[in-house]
Design a protein around this motif. Structure first.
Motif, mmCIF file in Angstrom:
data_model
loop_
_atom_site.group_PDB
_atom_site.id
_atom_site.type_symbol
_atom_site.label_atom_id
_atom_site.label_comp_id
_atom_site.label_asym_id
_atom_site.label_seq_id
_atom_site.Cartn_x
_atom_site.Cartn_y
_atom_site.Cartn_z
ATOM 1 N N PRO A 92 -1.118 -5.013 2.640
ATOM 2 C CA PRO A 92 -2.397 -5.521 3.277
ATOM 3 C C PRO A 92 -2.631 -6.901 3.993
ATOM 4 O O PRO A 92 -3.019 -7.094 5.021
ATOM 5 N N GLN A 113 0.794 -1.021 0.076
ATOM 6 C CA GLN A 113 -0.094 -0.111 0.051
ATOM 7 C C GLN A 113 0.977 1.153 0.172
ATOM 8 O O GLN A 113 0.557 2.301 -0.679
ATOM 9 N N TYR A 124 3.074 6.296 -1.571
ATOM 10 C CA TYR A 124 1.706 5.580 -1.718
ATOM 11 C C TYR A 124 1.951 4.834 -3.077
ATOM 12 O O TYR A 124 2.346 5.356 -4.015
#
Length: 179
Positions: free
Chosen positions: A158, A99, A113
């Motif tokens: 994640p 992420q 990001y």
């Protein structure tokens, strides 16, 4: 005689900066909304502050070590004038990309990001003291001087959480002149 050029991002220091001048970093994640907070300094070292978000305590993310075989790797590129850290990841599918990636340097840090579907690499340009280099090799020869020793990469996936990778690779490849 070859005239040297000095780019605007080039470090002019005569010795490597101290890695300890940038404080430690810790990351906290909200279990409700998923927001991530970065904490630096003494608070990051001593168990950290009690942060809350969405009415609940945030969980401290404890990084897994990303040594050999971890999901992220790096290469130092650019020589004296265009120093950069090129970060790559290998997770097997596009859905398992990080992420975000954070690079802790001698003087601070940079967070980037990773957009959905982005393929590696992700490049962190360096300047001033963070761009200190002993030689002009491009890519880095990963010699015994380890110019970026003290830098740390953090990558948040994640599915597997936070990974940590110190920038301290060293190989003997440069001595043998192997490709």
């Amino acid at each position: 005689m070859i005239e040297q050029t000095f780019g605007p991002r080039r470090c002019r220091d005569t010795r490597k900066p101290l890695a300890a001048q940038c404080p430690d970093t810790a990351f906290y994640r909200c279990p409700v909304c998923g927001s991530v907070f970065c904490v630096t300094g003494a608070a990051a070292k001593d168990g950290g502050p009690q942060l809350s978000c969405c009415g609940r305590s945030m969980e401290r993310l404890i990084p897994a070590s990303s040594g050999e075989g971890g999901p992220i790797t790096y290469q130092i590129v650019g020589g004296y004038n265009d120093n950069a850290v090129r970060v790559s990841w290998s997770t097997g599918s596009k859905e398992c990309a990080p992420q975000w990636i954070y690079l802790k340097t001698f003087t601070g840090g940079c967070l980037k990001y990773v957009p959905a579907g982005r393929r590696p690499p992700l490049v962190f340009a360096l300047a001033d003291t963070d761009a200190f280099a002993y030689c002009d090799a491009d890519p880095c020869l990963e010699c015994v001087f380890r110019c970026k020793r003290g830098f740390v990469l953090y990558a948040y996936f994640p599915d597997t959480g936070l990974w940590e990778l110190p920038l301290d690779k060293m190989t003997a490849q440069w001595q043998s002149k192997a490709p």
